[in-house]
Design a protein around this motif. Structure first.
Motif, short mmCIF file in Angstrom:
data_model
loop_
_atom_site.label_atom_id
_atom_site.label_comp_id
_atom_site.label_asym_id
_atom_site.label_seq_id
_atom_site.Cartn_x
_atom_site.Cartn_y
_atom_site.Cartn_z
N VAL A 55 3.75 5.35 -5.61
CA VAL A 55 3.93 5.61 -7.49
C VAL A 55 2.88 6.50 -7.40
O VAL A 55 3.61 7.86 -8.81
CB VAL A 55 4.02 4.37 -7.75
N ALA A 56 1.90 6.51 -6.88
CA ALA A 56 0.68 7.58 -7.13
C ALA A 56 1.32 9.05 -7.22
O ALA A 56 0.97 9.60 -7.78
CB ALA A 56 -0.36 7.07 -6.62
N SER A 57 2.29 8.77 -6.10
CA SER A 57 2.48 10.79 -5.78
C SER A 57 3.91 11.18 -6.85
O SER A 57 3.67 11.99 -7.03
CB SER A 57 2.73 10.56 -4.45
N CYS A 79 0.85 -1.07 0.09
CA CYS A 79 0.09 -0.14 0.09
C CYS A 79 0.75 1.33 -0.19
O CYS A 79 0.56 2.80 -0.59
CB CYS A 79 -0.84 -0.30 1.09
N ALA A 80 1.59 1.61 0.57
CA ALA A 80 3.28 2.08 1.21
C ALA A 80 3.21 2.20 -0.58
O ALA A 80 3.69 3.47 -1.13
CB ALA A 80 4.00 1.98 2.17
N MET A 81 3.89 1.81 -0.85
CA MET A 81 4.50 1.89 -2.45
C MET A 81 3.35 2.11 -3.33
O MET A 81 4.66 2.87 -4.68
CB MET A 81 5.01 0.26 -2.82
N GLU A 82 2.84 0.99 -3.75
CA GLU A 82 1.98 1.75 -4.24
C GLU A 82 0.83 3.59 -4.38
O GLU A 82 0.98 4.67 -5.42
CB GLU A 82 0.22 1.61 -4.19
#
Length: 96
Positions: A42-44, A36-39
């Motif tokens: 990437v989104a930011s 979740c943190a990695m997603e």
């Protein structure tokens, strides 16, 4: 973090948490939390940034204003100087 191996990344994060004195790292750091943190990261990173965003960061604002004030020729000279400095310092860090 290694995108191809989340278990290894999770193990490294737990080691860092242990070194930093976080006691409940095994309970709170899970693969789901890591993914979740990695997603979110990437989104930011992919979020749209306008050219005016650089004026919100003081250092970038100062550099941009300086480069805009010296014109295109001065910007080219500054860019070449920066490239030389990076090339000179990267030789010290090269581990080949």
């Amino acid at each position: 973090m290694s995108p191809g191996n989340p278990d290894r990344a999770l193990q490294e994060l737990r080691n860092v948490a242990r070194i930093n004195g976080v006691r409940d790292a095994k309970k709170t750091l899970t693969t789901e939390v890591l993914m979740c943190a990695m997603e979110e990261a990437v989104a930011s990173a992919r979020a749209f940034q306008s050219p005016l965003d650089r004026f919100r960061v003081p250092t970038l604002c100062r550099r941009s204003c300086c480069l805009l004030s010296v014109g295109p020729e001065g910007a080219r000279v500054a860019s070449n100087l920066l490239k030389r400095k990076i090339k000179r310092t990267s030789r010290h860090w090269n581990t080949d």
